[in-house]
Design a protein around this motif. Structure first.
Motif, PDB file in Angstrom:
ATOM      1  N   ILE A 126      14.414 -45.821 -18.131  1.00  0.00           N
ATOM      2  CA  ILE A 126      15.084 -44.715 -18.831  1.00  0.00           C
ATOM      3  C   ILE A 126      15.720 -43.723 -17.871  1.00  0.00           C
ATOM      4  O   ILE A 126      15.774 -42.526 -18.127  1.00  0.00           O
ATOM      5  N   PHE A 127      16.198 -44.214 -16.749  1.00  0.00           N
ATOM      6  CA  PHE A 127      17.017 -43.391 -15.867  1.00  0.00           C
ATOM      7  C   PHE A 127      17.758 -44.300 -14.905  1.00  0.00           C
ATOM      8  O   PHE A 127      17.473 -45.490 -14.793  1.00  0.00           O
ATOM      9  N   ALA A 128      18.735 -43.721 -14.221  1.00  0.00           N
ATOM     10  CA  ALA A 128      19.526 -44.462 -13.235  1.00  0.00           C
ATOM     11  C   ALA A 128      19.300 -43.854 -11.855  1.00  0.00           C
ATOM     12  O   ALA A 128      18.830 -42.724 -11.715  1.00  0.00           O
ATOM     13  N   PHE A 129      19.647 -44.601 -10.812  1.00  0.00           N
ATOM     14  CA  PHE A 129      19.425 -44.162  -9.437  1.00  0.00           C
ATOM     15  C   PHE A 129      20.681 -43.513  -8.866  1.00  0.00           C
ATOM     16  O   PHE A 129      21.620 -44.198  -8.459  1.00  0.00           O
ATOM     17  N   ASP A 130      20.686 -42.198  -8.825  1.00  0.00           N
ATOM     18  CA  ASP A 130      21.773 -41.442  -8.223  1.00  0.00           C
ATOM     19  C   ASP A 130      21.690 -41.558  -6.693  1.00  0.00           C
ATOM     20  O   ASP A 130      20.623 -41.884  -6.135  1.00  0.00           O
ATOM     21  N   LYS A 131      22.779 -41.278  -6.005  1.00  0.00           N
ATOM     22  CA  LYS A 131      22.786 -41.326  -4.536  1.00  0.00           C
ATOM     23  C   LYS A 131      21.713 -40.412  -3.956  1.00  0.00           C
ATOM     24  O   LYS A 131      21.086 -40.736  -2.945  1.00  0.00           O
ATOM     25  N   MET A 132      21.489 -39.260  -4.592  1.00  0.00           N
ATOM     26  CA  MET A 132      20.465 -38.338  -4.114  1.00  0.00           C
ATOM     27  C   MET A 132      19.089 -39.004  -4.142  1.00  0.00           C
ATOM     28  O   MET A 132      18.305 -38.882  -3.195  1.00  0.00           O
ATOM     29  N   ILE A 133      18.799 -39.721  -5.238  1.00  0.00           N
ATOM     30  CA  ILE A 133      17.505 -40.403  -5.347  1.00  0.00           C
ATOM     31  C   ILE A 133      17.396 -41.504  -4.297  1.00  0.00           C
ATOM     32  O   ILE A 133      16.381 -41.629  -3.603  1.00  0.00           O
ATOM     33  N   VAL A 134      18.450 -42.292  -4.162  1.00  0.00           N
ATOM     34  CA  VAL A 134      18.450 -43.404  -3.208  1.00  0.00           C
ATOM     35  C   VAL A 134      18.247 -42.899  -1.780  1.00  0.00           C
ATOM     36  O   VAL A 134      17.404 -43.419  -1.032  1.00  0.00           O
ATOM     37  N   ASP A 135      19.009 -41.887  -1.389  1.00  0.00           N
ATOM     38  CA  ASP A 135      18.910 -41.366  -0.021  1.00  0.00           C
ATOM     39  C   ASP A 135      17.519 -40.817   0.266  1.00  0.00           C
ATOM     40  O   ASP A 135      16.973 -41.002   1.356  1.00  0.00           O
ATOM     41  N   SER A 136      16.934 -40.129  -0.705  1.00  0.00           N
ATOM     42  CA  SER A 136      15.607 -39.555  -0.509  1.00  0.00           C
ATOM     43  C   SER A 136      14.545 -40.643  -0.374  1.00  0.00           C
ATOM     44  O   SER A 136      13.663 -40.563   0.490  1.00  0.00           O
ATOM     45  N   VAL A 137      14.626 -41.668  -1.218  1.00  0.00           N
ATOM     46  CA  VAL A 137      13.664 -42.768  -1.141  1.00  0.00           C
ATOM     47  C   VAL A 137      13.783 -43.479   0.201  1.00  0.00           C
ATOM     48  O   VAL A 137      12.764 -43.775   0.856  1.00  0.00           O
TER      49      VAL A 137
END
Length: 231
Positions: A30-41
């Motif tokens: 129930i969500f998508a992976f924004d660039k902010m999420i990807v970079d942080s992970v």
């Protein structure tokens, strides 16, 4: 391997081989992976010796979720900054739990043929139209991976199916669609202790139903339930 399940409809799994190479898989319903999420992970995983090429972030592409992609046009709905940040914190804060929970496992692979979706691009009078197209390209191969944890005796099932979970039409409820139903069934029946759904990147494939030989796209919760049960 070890698995983390979140009440926010997210699963995380860490695998480590005998050379101490670690892989992280995160599936989102129930969500998508924004660039902010990807970079942080990626940044936090590097602290654990996990390079970016060893991370798989896979979103199911449901249309029934709060917006977590900052770059989407406003016509697609609002972006929920606090929600996106909360999700990121949950992922990075549980890397420790994943590592601490590692245990030996056995991995099995297989596949099945499931016909939930159909090509959604037809051609009429030389123009491409939005409709079920039985002769169009669709992928029905559904790979399955089973992880059997040797110590805790738990079972984790991965399912990789290529069909958009957008079967409720214009409904505004938050929902994981048919992958959510599939998970509930497998967990309820004791088939698995954890289930991860991986979208098969089949953007041209959409769930369909058949009534008196007429094909139409799925558009209600009843259709979602049937598709999830089938998968």
């Amino acid at each position: 391997t070890t698995l983390f399940r979140s009440p926010l409809s997210m699963e995380m799994c860490m695998l480590e081989d005998d050379q101490y190479t670690r892989l992280i898989f995160v599936t989102a319903d129930i969500f998508a992976f924004d660039k902010m999420i990807v970079d942080s992970v990626r940044r936090h995983a590097l602290l654990w010796g996990i390079d970016s090429e060893c991370i798989v972030l896979n979103a199911s592409h449901t249309h029934y979720a709060p917006g977590t992609l900052a770059g989407m046009h406003e016509a697609m709905g609002p972006y929920y900054d606090n929600y996106a940040n909360q999700l990121t914190k949950i992922i990075v804060s549980n890397l420790q739990q994943l590592y601490d929970g590692l245990e030996p496992c056995t991995i099995s692979i297989g596949k099945t043929d499931v016909r939930i979706g159909m090509n959604r691009r037809g051609v009429r009078a030389g123009k491409v139209v939005f409709e079920p197209n039985p002769s169009g390209i669709s992928i029905y191969d559904t790979p399955i991976l089973k992880i059997s944890l040797n110590s805790s005796r738990k079972t984790i099932i991965w399912v990789n199916h290529g069909c958009h979970p957008t079967g409720m039409g214009a409904d505004t409820r938050i929902s994981a669609d048919y992958p959510g139903v599939m998970k509930k069934v497998l967990l309820r029946d004791g088939t698995a202790d954890g289930v991860m759904f991986f979208q098969g990147a089949a953007g041209t494939c959409k769930a369909v139903k058949k009534h008196q030989q007429e094909l139409s796209f799925s558009n209600c919760m009843s259709d979602v339930g049937k598709n999830g049960q089938q998968l």
